[in-house]
Design an enzyme around this catalytic site. Structure first.
Site, PDB file in Angstrom:
ATOM      1  N   ASP A 415       0.867  -1.172   0.000  1.00  0.00           N
ATOM      2  CA  ASP A 415       0.000   0.000   0.000  1.00  0.00           C
ATOM      3  C   ASP A 415       0.910   1.230   0.000  1.00  0.00           C
ATOM      4  OD1 ASP A 415      -2.291   1.659   0.344  1.00  0.00           O
ATOM      5  OD2 ASP A 415      -1.881   1.711   2.502  1.00  0.00           O
ATOM      6  N   ARG A 416       0.384   2.399  -0.377  1.00  0.00           N
ATOM      7  CA  ARG A 416       1.234   3.589  -0.407  1.00  0.00           C
ATOM      8  C   ARG A 416       1.092   4.410   0.866  1.00  0.00           C
ATOM      9  NH1 ARG A 416       0.135   8.718  -4.236  1.00  0.00           N
ATOM     10  NH2 ARG A 416      -0.869   9.369  -2.285  1.00  0.00           N
ATOM     11  N   ASP A 417      -0.062   5.094   1.039  1.00  0.00           N
ATOM     12  CA  ASP A 417      -0.247   6.021   2.160  1.00  0.00           C
ATOM     13  C   ASP A 417      -0.319   5.263   3.480  1.00  0.00           C
ATOM     14  OD1 ASP A 417      -0.381   8.130   0.308  1.00  0.00           O
ATOM     15  OD2 ASP A 417      -2.526   7.780   0.000  1.00  0.00           O
ATOM     16  N   GLY A 425      -4.008  11.395   5.744  1.00  0.00           N
ATOM     17  CA  GLY A 425      -5.356  11.435   5.197  1.00  0.00           C
ATOM     18  C   GLY A 425      -5.262  11.443   3.673  1.00  0.00           C
ATOM     19  N   ASN A 458      -5.216   2.846  -3.592  1.00  0.00           N
ATOM     20  CA  ASN A 458      -6.458   3.539  -3.934  1.00  0.00           C
ATOM     21  C   ASN A 458      -6.191   5.043  -3.931  1.00  0.00           C
ATOM     22  OD1 ASN A 458      -7.794   1.098  -3.913  1.00  0.00           O
ATOM     23  ND2 ASN A 458      -8.793   1.407  -1.927  1.00  0.00           N
ATOM     24  N   HIS A 498     -10.785   5.491  -9.013  1.00  0.00           N
ATOM     25  CA  HIS A 498     -12.251   5.523  -8.917  1.00  0.00           C
ATOM     26  C   HIS A 498     -12.734   5.757  -7.481  1.00  0.00           C
ATOM     27  CE1 HIS A 498     -11.273   2.649 -12.350  1.00  0.00           C
ATOM     28  NE2 HIS A 498     -11.817   3.690 -12.941  1.00  0.00           N
ATOM     29  N   ASP A 544      -1.649  -0.864   5.876  1.00  0.00           N
ATOM     30  CA  ASP A 544      -2.016  -0.407   7.226  1.00  0.00           C
ATOM     31  C   ASP A 544      -3.520  -0.336   7.429  1.00  0.00           C
ATOM     32  OD1 ASP A 544      -2.463   1.739   5.524  1.00  0.00           O
ATOM     33  OD2 ASP A 544      -1.951   3.239   7.055  1.00  0.00           O
TER      34      ASP A 544
END
Length: 592
Positions: A415-417, A425, A458, A498, A544
């Site tokens: 995942d990135r963030d 956020g 996402n 999306h 996360d």
């Protein structure tokens, strides 16, 4: 001669292919003629006619057949893609010129001349006459006295499976292609083909290379050498070898790199995109001192930044690896005087050389004729002692061959963030992007482990109209640049733009949809698995949040939740196999 004829002519000029064709068609596969027993003879035949003018005939391929230095015969092959009514007369002319040439040489022993015609048509049989007498209206009283001459035509597209089984060279692939093309006009071959013919350019200590590889027979290939007595630059030899390169695209591979690549994939990409050049591109652990390739979303190269060029603050880690598919037309297009290559320029006093990147490839940027083929396969240059020893270590543990995409790959999906960069956020401003401490070291270890490092994220801020595609690309460029400065790289980045909830001001309506790529659905992981031949059961999904874990489970991956500093800390059990503080802790525990 048509384009197809030229292609076959180039292939048949190799002794192993020529001998294979003769043995397969004339001797039912019995190896009567050995490749080493063949010697090229001129395809041009001159003769003086009654008009006292010198006339010339040019045939496709002709070779002497010798055994123990004794010449046995002259063999020739003519290629036809279409039926030609008067072909028997042409064959008579070729053979007659060969006999005439022997007479002019005052040979003590005349050699027989054998010429066969390979017909590559797929629409109809060769239904034209094969004897010269059948093509003439001969008075009955003269018929007995007119010498006949018959040509021998082999219809490649109508060869039987048994006949094709007699071939052992690349011609077997050619013959099978035309048979299948006759049966199905839309036939596209999907069987992998082997590299069988290699030309090596050598210079300093070239005798060592030639002594090691020889003619390539031990490797199942035919190797020819071009010795650069005077260094010609890294592309000068291409111009000297122009005729041998033919008219079909060829692979040009830099010899100072170790690689194990599924070239069938790369060549397929080249054919699909229809450009003149395809570059093999990949991320590496030192993009800051490498030439960078900038491409659009269709993979068309827009700019080429050499080491000395000014580069943007943030850039995609996409580096030219020195492996190319090249259409020889680019040699004809270049404004380069072939005769001057290797000579001393009177103005500068320096040897005239040709630089592949700067003179041939870089000018194609922005023309739509050059594409980049991104791949995570193993390609590493050995230009420094440290890189050489790294390649040695990788080879010993099998990492070089394992990265070939014909083999199943293992991946760590990230995942990135909150996993790579600190969670803030919705990240809308590039200035808010900051790597989590230790994540570059973790990804560097993933790179060294043989696992692919792939981001799946996402990004609903696109659908919400808060971040444009170009802005997201710049954020990802920052991520790749900062990782690259610490010796780490990502093999691929997948994102979902999306969002399912509609009716908000500023949103992009066409992106407000229920899709298959937004986590917790596994669409991005499944797409990556298809692109890179990934075994999902042997791969990990690291993130996360709940959506990360559910997406990984849906794809069949092992999953790990991280909840330490910089994450959107969660402690729940979503079905993950473990909960750890960081990507680095995961790597040290599971990939050691």
């Amino acid at each position: 001669m048509g384009q197809k004829d030229i292609t076959e002519k180039v292939l048949e000029d190799y002794n192993d292919v020529f001998a294979d064709i003769i043995n397969g068609l004339l001797f039912d596969g019995v190896q009567e003629i050995k490749p080493e027993a063949l010697e090229n003879t001129t395809v041009h035949a001159q003769y003086k006619a009654e008009d006292e003018k010198v006339h010339e005939l040019e045939r496709d391929i002709a070779k002497y057949w010798k055994e123990e230095k004794v010449e046995l015969a002259i063999c020739g092959i003519e290629n036809q893609s279409k039926v030609e009514k008067n072909m028997p007369f042409r064959i008579v002319g070729y053979d007659g010129a060969a006999y005439r040439s022997q007479l002019q040489q005052e040979r003590k022993k005349m050699l027989p001349v054998v010429t066969i015609v390979l017909y590559f048509g797929t629409d109809r049989h060769w239904n034209s006459r094969k004897k010269i007498k059948e093509l003439m209206e001969i008075p009955r009283c003269l018929d007995t006295y007119v010498n006949d001459y018959q040509m021998h035509v082999f219809e490649v597209a109508w060869l039987t499976e048994e006949q094709i089984s007699h071939f052992h060279s690349d011609f077997k692939v050619v013959a099978n292609f035309f048979v299948q093309k006759r049966k199905n006009k839309d036939y596209i071959p999907d069987d992998p083909t082997e590299i069988r013919h290699v030309i090596m350019t050598v210079s300093h200590m070239g005798d060592k290379i030639i002594g090691h590889f020889g003619n390539g027979s031990n490797l199942g290939v035919s190797i020819q050498y071009y010795n650069e007595v005077t260094p010609l630059g890294n592309a000068g030899a291409l111009f000297k070898l122009r005729e041998q390169l033919g008219e079909e695209p060829f692979l040009l591979l830099n010899a100072d790199a170790v690689f194990d690549v599924d070239f069938n994939r790369m060549v397929g990409f080249h054919q699909e995109h229809g450009g003149l050049v395809t570059l093999f591109t990949h991320p590496n652990n030192h993009p800051y001192d490498s030439g960078l390739i900038i491409a659009d979303k269709d993979m068309s190269v827009q700019s080429w930044l050499a080491k000395e060029d000014v580069r943007p603050t943030y850039y995609k880690n996409r580096v030219n690896a020195g492996l190319h598919v090249i259409d020889p037309k680019i040699l004809d297009m270049a404004s380069i005087d072939v005769d001057k290559i290797g000579t001393v320029d009177e103005m500068t006093g320096k040897t005239v050389k040709v630089d592949l990147d700067r003179q041939l490839l870089k000018p194609l940027a922005g023309t739509g004729e050059m594409f980049c083929y991104d791949s995570p396969e193993y390609v590493k240059d050995m230009g420094t002692p440290d890189r050489f020893h790294q390649v040695e270590d990788d080879f010993k543990v099998g990492r070089v061959s394992a990265k070939n995409l014909s083999n199943k790959q293992k991946a760590v999906f990230l995942d990135r963030d909150g996993t790579i960069n600190k969670y803030v956020g919705f990240l809308r401003n590039i200035n808010d992007f900051e790597l989590i401490d230790g994540v570059a070291e973790a990804i560097k270890k993933i790179n060294a482990s043989g696992y692919l490092a792939i981001v799946v994220t996402n990004q609903p801020v696109i659908a919400r109209g808060e971040v444009a595609f170009q802005e997201l690309e710049e954020i990802h460029n920052k991520m790749e640049t900062e990782l690259g400065l610490q010796g780490a790289y990502l093999d691929a980045i997948y994102y979902c733009p999306h969002h399912p909830h509609k009716g908000y001001e500023g949103e992009i309506p066409e992106l407000k949809i229920e899709c298959d790529c937004r986590k917790p659905k596994p669409g991005m992981l499944l797409k990556a698995a298809g692109d890179y031949n990934i075994d999902l059961s042997q791969s990990y999904m690291i993130g996360d949040g709940e959506n990360d874990i559910k997406a990984g489970l849906a794809a069949g991956c092992k999953t790990v939740l991280i909840n330490g500093e910089g994450t959107d800390a969660k402690n729940e059990d979503f079905g993950q196999v473990d909960t750890l503080s960081s990507v680095l802790e995961f790597v040290d525990k599971y990939l050691h």
